[in-house]
Design an enzyme around this catalytic site. Structure first.
Site, PDB file in Angstrom:
ATOM      1  N   LYS A  50       0.837  -1.204   0.000  1.00  0.00           N
ATOM      2  CA  LYS A  50       0.000   0.000   0.000  1.00  0.00           C
ATOM      3  C   LYS A  50       0.877   1.261   0.000  1.00  0.00           C
ATOM      4  CE  LYS A  50      -3.801  -2.488   2.120  1.00  0.00           C
ATOM      5  NZ  LYS A  50      -4.543  -2.882   3.321  1.00  0.00           N
ATOM      6  N   GLN A  94      -4.794  -1.572   9.638  1.00  0.00           N
ATOM      7  CA  GLN A  94      -4.673  -2.894   9.009  1.00  0.00           C
ATOM      8  C   GLN A  94      -5.259  -3.970   9.925  1.00  0.00           C
ATOM      9  OE1 GLN A  94      -3.424  -3.475   5.849  1.00  0.00           O
ATOM     10  NE2 GLN A  94      -4.022  -5.609   6.118  1.00  0.00           N
ATOM     11  N   ASP A 117     -10.960   3.061   4.338  1.00  0.00           N
ATOM     12  CA  ASP A 117     -11.358   1.655   4.205  1.00  0.00           C
ATOM     13  C   ASP A 117     -12.880   1.510   4.195  1.00  0.00           C
ATOM     14  OD1 ASP A 117      -9.412  -0.230   3.747  1.00  0.00           O
ATOM     15  OD2 ASP A 117      -8.795  -0.363   5.855  1.00  0.00           O
TER      16      ASP A 117
END
Ligand code: NAD
Length: 285
Positions: A50, A94, A117
């Protein structure tokens, strides 16, 4: 029939280049912050990718990697600090977090405007209401793949295997928004094949290697394989590769949905910067 391969790598490269152009045109620094707690090797690889992709797209990034025994309150403090930081446009926690943390609570602490997200309840609720702000990247990647290959959705039967907050539920909402007739299947569904055989569009997101076999697929269907399963024979999807003999379109693993997820995360980060700094119209509107 041999299915056309839905090339996520090629489409993701195109989208990433578009994001890079858009970041340049935006003219202000765009910044993504990630938080990774613990030493899960796959998570470290994902977060590394990422950051690499952000860098290539001209998006600045901050990489917070904390030891596995970090307290929940320290993680919440870091989230609060990033929420308040004017330079940070997107925050990504994460998953999975270590067992001693309340994952939903940590995700709820992220400012919804920076929640690239799309896991915050406010963003999930907005998607549900058809007024999306930030939508999870994997479902967006699935929809972009279907669009790229001109898969008709309106009035067609779409079956989603999996009902997670990350993939199954949001992709079902997006398919519904495109006027598909959507069925969500899950681990307690009786006679899964009966549902999948009726699908014009089948999205497999169960995390079960080879779950979808050729006899479960309608001839000519578009099949998107979201599964990422590490097996002795390497990385495999939820769809048996022999499905290619029946399906019209099939996304491979690797090289299908995976690369699309990262491209969409970058796009979400730019959208977050635009939304927060310019107050422009919502990405989904
Ligand atoms: P999850 O474990 O949270 O959810 C799995 C879902 O599948 C559950 O709703 C469960 O009910 C359903 N399920 C499990 N076994 C089933 C069965 N035999 N029949 C029908 N339904 C069944 O997983 P997730 O986070 O949604 O991820 C699903 C898969 O997608 C995993 O393999 C994951 O690694 C992969 N994934 C890939 C990406 C990507 O970018 N490529 C992103 C996220 C997840």
């Amino acid at each position: 029939m041999t299915a056309i391969r839905m090339d996520g790598r090629a489409l993701a490269a195109k989208l990433r280049a578009e994001v890079a152009d858009d970041v340049r045109a935006f003219g202000e620094p765009v910044c993504l912050a990630t938080i990774l707690v613990g030493d899960d090797p796959a998570s470290h690889v994902y977060v590394g990718k990422k950051h690499e992709a952000s860098h290539e797209a001209g998006i600045e990034s901050r990489d917070h990697r904390l030891p596995g025994d970090t307290s929940e309150s320290d993680v919440l403090d870091l989230v609060a600090q990033l929420n308040a930081d004017e330079e940070v446009d997107g925050i990504l926690v994460q998953l999975p977090l270590p067992d001693h943390m309340d994952e939903p609570m940590v995700l709820r602490a992220v400012d919804p405007a920076k929640d690239v997200d799309g896991f915050h309840p406010l963003n999930a609720g907005r998607l549900f209401l058809g007024e999306p702000l930030h939508v999870p990247a994997t479902p967006l990647g699935i929809m972009a793949l279907l669009a790229e290959y001109d898969v008709e959705l309106e009035g067609r039967r779409a079956v989603v295997i999996g009902r997670s907050e990350i993939v199954g539920k949001p992709v079902a909402m997006l398919l519904l928004a495109k006027h598909a007739t959507v069925t969500i299947c899950h681990s307690r569904t009786r006679d899964l094949a009966e549902h999948t055989r009726a699908a014009d569009v089948l999205v497999a997101a169960a995390g079960r290697p080879g779950l979808v076999t050729p006899d479960m697929v309608k001839s000519g269907a578009a099949v998107v394989d979201v599964g990422v399963n590490r097996t002795k024979s390497g990385l495999v999807g939820d769809v048996d590769p022999a499905v290619a003999e029946v399906a019209g379109l099939l996304s491979p693993v690797p090289g299908g949905v995976g690369p699309m997820t990262i491209a969409m995360l970058l796009r979400n980060t730019l959208s977050a910067a635009r939304y927060r700094r310019l107050g422009v119209a919502l990405p989904g509107s």
